[in-house]
Design a protein around this motif. Structure first.
Motif, PDB file in Angstrom:
ATOM      1  N   ALA A 113       0.848  -1.194   0.000  1.00 24.51           N
ATOM      2  CA  ALA A 113       0.000   0.000   0.000  1.00 24.51           C
ATOM      3  C   ALA A 113       0.885   1.245   0.000  1.00 24.51           C
ATOM      4  O   ALA A 113       1.960   1.246   0.617  1.00 24.51           O
ATOM      5  CB  ALA A 113      -0.897  -0.001   1.235  1.00 24.51           C
ATOM      6  N   PRO A 114       0.461   2.306  -0.688  1.00 25.06           N
ATOM      7  CA  PRO A 114       1.297   3.518  -0.778  1.00 25.06           C
ATOM      8  C   PRO A 114       1.725   4.054   0.586  1.00 25.06           C
ATOM      9  O   PRO A 114       2.860   4.512   0.749  1.00 25.06           O
ATOM     10  CB  PRO A 114       0.393   4.517  -1.515  1.00 25.06           C
ATOM     11  N   GLU A 115       0.839   3.985   1.561  1.00 24.02           N
ATOM     12  CA  GLU A 115       1.169   4.550   2.877  1.00 24.02           C
ATOM     13  C   GLU A 115       2.217   3.729   3.629  1.00 24.02           C
ATOM     14  O   GLU A 115       2.792   4.195   4.625  1.00 24.02           O
ATOM     15  CB  GLU A 115      -0.090   4.689   3.734  1.00 24.02           C
ATOM     16  N   ASP A 116       2.482   2.503   3.159  1.00 18.46           N
ATOM     17  CA  ASP A 116       3.465   1.653   3.829  1.00 18.46           C
ATOM     18  C   ASP A 116       4.864   1.783   3.228  1.00 18.46           C
ATOM     19  O   ASP A 116       5.809   1.160   3.713  1.00 18.46           O
ATOM     20  CB  ASP A 116       3.026   0.184   3.758  1.00 18.46           C
ATOM     21  N   ARG A 117       5.013   2.574   2.190  1.00 20.86           N
ATOM     22  CA  ARG A 117       6.325   2.735   1.569  1.00 20.86           C
ATOM     23  C   ARG A 117       7.184   3.725   2.345  1.00 20.86           C
ATOM     24  O   ARG A 117       6.700   4.655   2.966  1.00 20.86           O
ATOM     25  CB  ARG A 117       6.181   3.222   0.128  1.00 20.86           C
ATOM     26  N   ILE A 118       8.493   3.506   2.287  1.00 19.39           N
ATOM     27  CA  ILE A 118       9.465   4.430   2.884  1.00 19.39           C
ATOM     28  C   ILE A 118       9.812   5.468   1.823  1.00 19.39           C
ATOM     29  O   ILE A 118      10.294   5.129   0.736  1.00 19.39           O
ATOM     30  CB  ILE A 118      10.738   3.698   3.332  1.00 19.39           C
ATOM     31  N   THR A 119       9.589   6.743   2.126  1.00 17.95           N
ATOM     32  CA  THR A 119       9.812   7.808   1.147  1.00 17.95           C
ATOM     33  C   THR A 119      11.209   8.406   1.282  1.00 17.95           C
ATOM     34  O   THR A 119      11.883   8.254   2.310  1.00 17.95           O
ATOM     35  CB  THR A 119       8.789   8.940   1.326  1.00 17.95           C
ATOM     36  N   LYS A 120      11.617   9.111   0.251  1.00 20.08           N
ATOM     37  CA  LYS A 120      12.904   9.801   0.280  1.00 20.08           C
ATOM     38  C   LYS A 120      12.930  10.844   1.399  1.00 20.08           C
ATOM     39  O   LYS A 120      13.948  11.006   2.087  1.00 20.08           O
ATOM     40  CB  LYS A 120      13.170  10.474  -1.075  1.00 20.08           C
ATOM     41  N   THR A 121      11.825  11.527   1.598  1.00 19.66           N
ATOM     42  CA  THR A 121      11.741  12.531   2.664  1.00 19.66           C
ATOM     43  C   THR A 121      12.015  11.908   4.024  1.00 19.66           C
ATOM     44  O   THR A 121      12.770  12.458   4.840  1.00 19.66           O
ATOM     45  CB  THR A 121      10.355  13.200   2.659  1.00 19.66           C
ATOM     46  N   ARG A 122      11.411  10.751   4.265  1.00 24.83           N
ATOM     47  CA  ARG A 122      11.652  10.074   5.546  1.00 24.83           C
ATOM     48  C   ARG A 122      13.103   9.626   5.666  1.00 24.83           C
ATOM     49  O   ARG A 122      13.713   9.736   6.733  1.00 24.83           O
ATOM     50  CB  ARG A 122      10.714   8.882   5.690  1.00 24.83           C
ATOM     51  N   LEU A 123      13.688   9.099   4.586  1.00 21.60           N
ATOM     52  CA  LEU A 123      15.067   8.639   4.627  1.00 21.60           C
ATOM     53  C   LEU A 123      16.021   9.794   4.945  1.00 21.60           C
ATOM     54  O   LEU A 123      16.948   9.640   5.748  1.00 21.60           O
ATOM     55  CB  LEU A 123      15.443   7.994   3.290  1.00 21.60           C
ATOM     56  N   ILE A 124      15.788  10.939   4.323  1.00 22.29           N
ATOM     57  CA  ILE A 124      16.627  12.117   4.598  1.00 22.29           C
ATOM     58  C   ILE A 124      16.519  12.519   6.066  1.00 22.29           C
ATOM     59  O   ILE A 124      17.535  12.805   6.729  1.00 22.29           O
ATOM     60  CB  ILE A 124      16.223  13.281   3.670  1.00 22.29           C
ATOM     61  N   LYS A 125      15.303  12.528   6.579  1.00 19.31           N
ATOM     62  CA  LYS A 125      15.094  12.878   7.997  1.00 19.31           C
ATOM     63  C   LYS A 125      15.827  11.896   8.908  1.00 19.31           C
ATOM     64  O   LYS A 125      16.494  12.295   9.879  1.00 19.31           O
ATOM     65  CB  LYS A 125      13.599  12.869   8.306  1.00 19.31           C
ATOM     66  N   ASP A 126      15.737  10.591   8.610  1.00 19.06           N
ATOM     67  CA  ASP A 126      16.390   9.574   9.426  1.00 19.06           C
ATOM     68  C   ASP A 126      17.905   9.708   9.376  1.00 19.06           C
ATOM     69  O   ASP A 126      18.591   9.562  10.407  1.00 19.06           O
ATOM     70  CB  ASP A 126      15.985   8.178   8.954  1.00 19.06           C
TER      71      ASP A 126
END
Length: 365
Positions: A113-126
């Motif tokens: 599901a789209p909401e379960d994907r890890i986004t680039k924005t989240r990766l940058i934040k992490d």
């Protein structure tokens, strides 16, 4: 020239996308926003597929190669559109859903599901939360599967890393084949280090070193200088690319793995010195820049397990608070200065190496 070829192919792909038909699938259906991730390199064959699943795939009336429209960022609806353009007729949502659900049942794909994907924005934040900063030189060891399902696949994590370290930073990854290649060719030999390093070395702006079994790949302002003369300087010596990286202030990012997977500690082992690693102890073969195949001297590694396990690094670095801990996506991750890891490994080995009976395993090819 590999870089020129890849740039040209990317331009061809862009032209095709601009010129292609704009036909849209006529109908939408709930669940068509899911993204299929391929988790097997090939498509199944009917004779090796359980009959109920094989019948389900046949009922979709889609060819075996339809599986390869799944590139980790196309939705089922996107794939229906692409197949409609490819076949010049409407491919229905039901066909695509049936097809990919059958492959998921077989274990060749996962529908996310789209909401379960890890986004680039989240990766940058992490990455920033871990302490990664603009201008850093970073070597990455990874287990991509532990991050989770990344929107866009491995390239998204690479883009996130490059975004955080910026144009002044240099990104490096292992690009080893561990002698799986009888002849190493830096332009085509895959790496056995996993999906992230294998996607990384294939990028047009990435430099890959000429070392038959343990090549490195890097991009950034220091890439050429770090990887220069890898074949001549030898693996893990004081003049090697990894030694330059360590003593030049580089950092090691371990995504989903611990320091059992690190490589920099081998530079510390040779510097002790240990007697179980000979950087020039075997004969390997490489494809040289002029296209000729030449015999070269390569690594002879120890013939038994080191009595001081490298996993001890994890405990010591944590106890001394020398590394940052956090998560990248769902993957436990650490960031440590390479020189600190090098110093700790030397301390662990200073009393063990002088009396250790383990020797290199000498092989020829």
């Amino acid at each position: 020239d590999r870089s020129t070829l890849l740039t040209h192919l990317a331009d061809c792909e862009s032209q095709v996308q601009k010129a292609g038909p704009k036909k849209q699938a006529a109908r939408k259906k709930p669940g068509m926003g899911r993204i299929p991730y391929r988790i097997a390199p090939l498509s199944p064959t009917p004779e090796n597929t359980p009959p109920p699943i094989a019948q389900k795939i046949r009922s979709s009336k889609l060819p075996a190669w339809a599986l390869f429209w799944a590139n980790s960022h196309r939705t089922l609806h996107d794939i229906a559109n692409a197949l409609s353009a490819e076949h010049n007729k409407e491919i229905t949502p039901e066909q695509v859903t049936t097809y990919f659900e059958a492959h998921e049942q077989l274990g060749y794909a996962r529908l996310i599901a789209p909401e379960d994907r890890i986004t680039k924005t989240r990766l940058i934040k992490d990455l920033k939360a871990l302490g990664l900063q603009n201008g850093m030189d970073v070597m990455v060891h990874s287990a991509l599967s532990k991050v989770g399902y990344i929107a866009g696949g491995p390239s998204t994590l690479i883009d996130a890393l490059l975004s955080v370290i910026g144009k002044r930073g240099t990104l490096m990854m292992p690009s080893f084949n561990h002698r799986s290649a009888r002849v190493y060719n830096p332009a085509v030999t895959p790496t056995t280090n996993g999906a992230l390093p294998d996607a990384f070395w294939r990028r047009p702006d990435v430099v890959r070193s000429l070392q038959p079994t343990h090549a490195l790949a890097a991009t950034g302002p220091k890439a050429e200088a770090l990887l220069h003369n890898h074949l001549q300087t030898g693996l893990w010596t004081a003049e090697s690319p990894l030694a330059r990286f360590i003593h030049g202030g580089g950092y090691i990012l371990s995504v989903g793995v611990d320091h059992n997977s690190s490589t920099a500690y081998h530079v510390a082992e040779i510097s002790v010195p240990c007697g179980c690693i000979d950087p020039f102890g075997t004969t390997d073969r490489v494809v040289m820049p002029d296209g000729t195949v030449q015999k070269v001297q390569g690594l002879a590694f120890r013939n038994s397990t080191c009595p001081v396990p490298p996993g001890k690094l994890n405990e010591t670095l944590n106890r001394r608070k020398l590394q940052q801990k956090g998560k990248v996506g769902n993957a436990p991750t650490t960031l440590v200065k390479a020189l600190d890891l090098w110093k700790v490994r030397r301390q662990h080995l200073k009393n063990a190496c002088p009396t250790c009976p383990i020797k290199p395993r000498y092989e020829t090819k």
